[in-house]
Enzyme design. Structure first.
Site, PDB file in Angstrom:
ATOM      1  N   GLY A  14       0.817  -5.048   1.031  1.00 58.74           N
ATOM      2  CA  GLY A  14      -0.289  -5.172   0.078  1.00 58.74           C
ATOM      3  C   GLY A  14       0.139  -5.814  -1.234  1.00 58.74           C
ATOM      4  O   GLY A  14      -0.688  -6.425  -1.918  1.00 58.74           O
ATOM      5  N   GLU A  30      -0.124  -9.327  -0.534  1.00 58.45           N
ATOM      6  CA  GLU A  30      -1.548  -9.649  -0.361  1.00 58.45           C
ATOM      7  C   GLU A  30      -2.251  -9.743  -1.717  1.00 58.45           C
ATOM      8  O   GLU A  30      -3.111 -10.592  -1.931  1.00 58.45           O
ATOM      9  CB  GLU A  30      -2.205  -8.604   0.553  1.00 58.45           C
ATOM     10  CG  GLU A  30      -1.708  -8.744   1.995  1.00 58.45           C
ATOM     11  CD  GLU A  30      -2.126  -7.591   2.893  1.00 58.45           C
ATOM     12  OE1 GLU A  30      -1.867  -6.427   2.507  1.00 58.45           O
ATOM     13  OE2 GLU A  30      -2.704  -7.840   3.954  1.00 58.45           O
ATOM     14  N   ALA A  41       0.853  -1.196   0.000  1.00 56.53           N
ATOM     15  CA  ALA A  41       0.000   0.000   0.000  1.00 56.53           C
ATOM     16  C   ALA A  41       0.884   1.240   0.000  1.00 56.53           C
ATOM     17  O   ALA A  41       2.034   1.197   0.445  1.00 56.53           O
ATOM     18  CB  ALA A  41      -0.902  -0.017   1.229  1.00 56.53           C
ATOM     19  N   GLU A  55       4.323  -4.923   7.681  1.00 50.25           N
ATOM     20  CA  GLU A  55       3.513  -3.851   8.277  1.00 50.25           C
ATOM     21  C   GLU A  55       3.881  -3.571   9.731  1.00 50.25           C
ATOM     22  O   GLU A  55       3.782  -2.438  10.203  1.00 50.25           O
ATOM     23  CB  GLU A  55       2.019  -4.211   8.189  1.00 50.25           C
ATOM     24  CG  GLU A  55       1.423  -4.074   6.794  1.00 50.25           C
ATOM     25  CD  GLU A  55       1.598  -5.314   5.935  1.00 50.25           C
ATOM     26  OE1 GLU A  55       2.404  -6.205   6.288  1.00 50.25           O
ATOM     27  OE2 GLU A  55       0.928  -5.390   4.890  1.00 50.25           O
TER      28      GLU A  55
HETATM   29  C1  LIG Z   1      -3.134  -2.630   3.937  1.00 45.30           C
HETATM   30  C2  LIG Z   1      -1.782  -2.684   3.378  1.00 45.30           C
HETATM   31  C3  LIG Z   1      -0.749  -2.125   4.074  1.00 45.30           C
HETATM   32  C4  LIG Z   1       0.594  -2.071   3.472  1.00 45.30           C
HETATM   33  O1  LIG Z   1       0.862  -2.638   2.422  1.00 45.30           O
HETATM   34  S1  LIG Z   1       1.737  -1.145   4.300  1.00 45.30           S
HETATM   35  C5  LIG Z   1       3.171  -1.154   3.272  1.00 45.30           C
HETATM   36  C6  LIG Z   1       3.947  -2.432   3.408  1.00 45.30           C
HETATM   37  N1  LIG Z   1       5.151  -2.363   2.630  1.00 45.30           N
HETATM   38  C7  LIG Z   1       6.317  -1.963   3.151  1.00 45.30           C
HETATM   39  O2  LIG Z   1       6.408  -1.655   4.335  1.00 45.30           O
HETATM   40  C8  LIG Z   1       7.494  -1.925   2.206  1.00 45.30           C
HETATM   41  C9  LIG Z   1       8.161  -0.602   2.293  1.00 45.30           C
HETATM   42  N2  LIG Z   1       9.273  -0.492   1.395  1.00 45.30           N
HETATM   43  C10 LIG Z   1      10.479  -1.070   1.618  1.00 45.30           C
HETATM   44  O3  LIG Z   1      10.678  -1.821   2.554  1.00 45.30           O
HETATM   45  C11 LIG Z   1      11.574  -0.728   0.686  1.00 45.30           C
HETATM   46  O4  LIG Z   1      11.264   0.476   0.051  1.00 45.30           O
HETATM   47  C12 LIG Z   1      11.858  -1.778  -0.413  1.00 45.30           C
HETATM   48  C13 LIG Z   1      12.380  -3.060   0.253  1.00 45.30           C
HETATM   49  C14 LIG Z   1      10.619  -2.078  -1.246  1.00 45.30           C
HETATM   50  C15 LIG Z   1      12.962  -1.240  -1.352  1.00 45.30           C
HETATM   51  O5  LIG Z   1      14.041  -0.800  -0.601  1.00 45.30           O
HETATM   52  P1  LIG Z   1      15.212   0.036  -1.333  1.00 45.30           P
HETATM   53  O6  LIG Z   1      15.703  -0.758  -2.485  1.00 45.30           O
HETATM   54  O7  LIG Z   1      16.200   0.380  -0.259  1.00 45.30           O
HETATM   55  O8  LIG Z   1      14.516   1.328  -1.918  1.00 45.30           O
HETATM   56  P2  LIG Z   1      13.819   2.537  -1.138  1.00 45.30           P
HETATM   57  O9  LIG Z   1      14.673   3.756  -1.262  1.00 45.30           O
HETATM   58  O10 LIG Z   1      13.391   2.141   0.245  1.00 45.30           O
HETATM   59  O11 LIG Z   1      12.473   2.679  -1.996  1.00 45.30           O
HETATM   60  C16 LIG Z   1      12.494   3.210  -3.298  1.00 45.30           C
HETATM   61  C17 LIG Z   1      11.427   4.277  -3.354  1.00 45.30           C
HETATM   62  O12 LIG Z   1      10.166   3.624  -3.255  1.00 45.30           O
HETATM   63  C18 LIG Z   1       9.418   4.241  -2.204  1.00 45.30           C
HETATM   64  N3  LIG Z   1       8.561   3.218  -1.599  1.00 45.30           N
HETATM   65  C19 LIG Z   1       8.897   1.946  -1.285  1.00 45.30           C
HETATM   66  N4  LIG Z   1       7.856   1.296  -0.778  1.00 45.30           N
HETATM   67  C20 LIG Z   1       6.837   2.183  -0.748  1.00 45.30           C
HETATM   68  C21 LIG Z   1       5.481   2.094  -0.326  1.00 45.30           C
HETATM   69  N5  LIG Z   1       4.958   0.955   0.147  1.00 45.30           N
HETATM   70  N6  LIG Z   1       4.723   3.215  -0.418  1.00 45.30           N
HETATM   71  C22 LIG Z   1       5.212   4.349  -0.922  1.00 45.30           C
HETATM   72  N7  LIG Z   1       6.487   4.483  -1.344  1.00 45.30           N
HETATM   73  C23 LIG Z   1       7.281   3.409  -1.266  1.00 45.30           C
HETATM   74  C24 LIG Z   1      10.468   4.749  -1.229  1.00 45.30           C
HETATM   75  O13 LIG Z   1       9.927   5.741  -0.380  1.00 45.30           O
HETATM   76  C25 LIG Z   1      11.498   5.270  -2.194  1.00 45.30           C
HETATM   77  O14 LIG Z   1      11.022   6.530  -2.674  1.00 45.30           O
HETATM   78  P3  LIG Z   1      12.039   7.748  -2.858  1.00 45.30           P
HETATM   79  O15 LIG Z   1      12.998   7.306  -3.917  1.00 45.30           O
HETATM   80  O16 LIG Z   1      11.155   8.875  -3.292  1.00 45.30           O
HETATM   81  O17 LIG Z   1      12.720   7.984  -1.538  1.00 45.30           O
END
Ligand SMILES: C/C=C/C(=O)SCCNC(=O)CCNC(=O)[C@H](O)C(C)(C)COP(=O)(O)OP(=O)(O)OC[C@H]1O[C@@H](n2cnc3c(N)ncnc32)[C@H](O)[C@@H]1OP(=O)(O)O
Length: 256
Positions: free
Chosen positions: A108, A111, A62, A131
């Site tokens: 998500g 999911e 998400a 999460e």
């Molecule tokens: C009901 C449902 C609830 C949910 O789904 S809650 C969300 C659950 N997901 C997460 O918690 C995953 C969050 N993301 C990460 O852990 C990491 O990211 C990754 C492992 C996917 C990739 O890590 P890396 O390779 O170090 O890249 P990076 O700089 O962290 O991410 C690249 C860009 O992607 C954006 N991004 C990543 N995941 C999300 C997301 N879920 N929502 C919005 N943005 C996201 C970051 O912020 C960043 O952006 P910028 O380059 O502008 O700093």
């Protein structure tokens, strides 16, 4: 702005998530996905759907940045319920949906993949429900579907630690059907979709109708409880801290 594309060839609809950098599942992309499903429902020629992501990841979940725009328990619960309903629609779809996972399927994103009927993953892909690191819980039926595939013990471990597993581990655990090298995964998934699409449409529809009848009859109740719990944790101080910490790229400091 378009967040995904769909191309239909030889009875296969190929849907590609295109919302850089992470194919985060914003309200917008989920609405667009629903519209593509409407189109497939009105196109009797389609016998299989292939779902993948463009760029580095299948989907990182998400849209965490969009979370900050939500206000109040009704918004939080509604985010969860709407995602659950869309994914339930996928699981009940009349043609099989095959997820081709590379890079990451987190939160998500996983999911969504779990609502698909068959999953192929790259060996090095990360699959998980992180999460808990945001101070929240899975909200798109992850608490209900993950145990179905990996058993309760592994599901507790994955949800309570937030640590992802690799595509190779996911294949061993039963979370995905097979793993392949990152270079091969989309081609293999495409080959599978093509093989299914050569079968007779009415037989495919019967299979898609029958297998969901084996699902836990309390699944709907579990989803309702998950959406309630998602709304509850989302309103708390730890969730605000977890979400803010992700945006500021720092470790969260949970108080409770
Ligand atoms: C009901 C449902 C609830 C949910 O789904 S809650 C969300 C659950 N997901 C997460 O918690 C995953 C969050 N993301 C990460 O852990 C990491 O990211 C990754 C492992 C996917 C990739 O890590 P890396 O390779 O170090 O890249 P990076 O700089 O962290 O991410 C690249 C860009 O992607 C954006 N991004 C990543 N995941 C999300 C997301 N879920 N929502 C919005 N943005 C996201 C970051 O912020 C960043 O952006 P910028 O380059 O502008 O700093």
């Amino acid at each position: 702005m378009s967040t995904l594309t769909m191309e239909i060839h030889n009875h296969v609809a190929e849907i590609t998530l295109q919302s850089p950098p992470a194919n985060a599942l914003s309200t917008h992309i989920l609405q667009d996905l629903s519209k593509e499903l409407d189109k497939v429902e009105n196109d009797a020629s389609v016998k299989a759907i292939l779902l993948k992501g463009e760029g580095r990841f299948f989907s990182a979940g998400a849209d965490i940045k969009e979370f900050t725009t939500l206000q109040g328990a009704d918004d939080y619960k509604s985010l969860s319920s709407k995602g659950q309903q869309l994914f339930q629609r996928i699981e009940n779809f009349h043609v099989p949906v095959i997820a081709s996972i590379h890079g990451a399927a987190l939160g998500g994103g996983l999911e969504l993949a779990m609502a698909c009927h068959i999953r192929y993953a790259a060996e090095d892909a990360k699959l998980g429900l992180p999460e808990i690191n945001l101070g929240i819980i899975p909200g798109f039926a992850g608490t209900q579907r993950l145990p179905r595939y990996v058993g309760a013990a592994k599901a507790y471990e994955m949800i309570l630690t937030g640590v992802p597993i690799t595509g190779q581990e996911a294949a061993a655990a039963g979370l995905v059907n097979k793993s392949f090298s990152a270079e091969e995964v989309h081609e293999e998934a495409s080959r599978l979709a093509a093989a299914i699409a050569e079968k007779s449409g009415p037989t495919i529809h019967h299979v898609m109708n029958l297998v969901p009848m084996t699902h836990n009859p309390q699944f709907g109740e579990g989803n309702r409880a998950e959406a309630e719990a998602f709304g509850d944790v989302f309103g708390k101080e730890d969730a605000k801290e977890g979400i803010q910490a992700f945006i500021e790229k720092r470790k969260p400091d949970f108080k409770h």
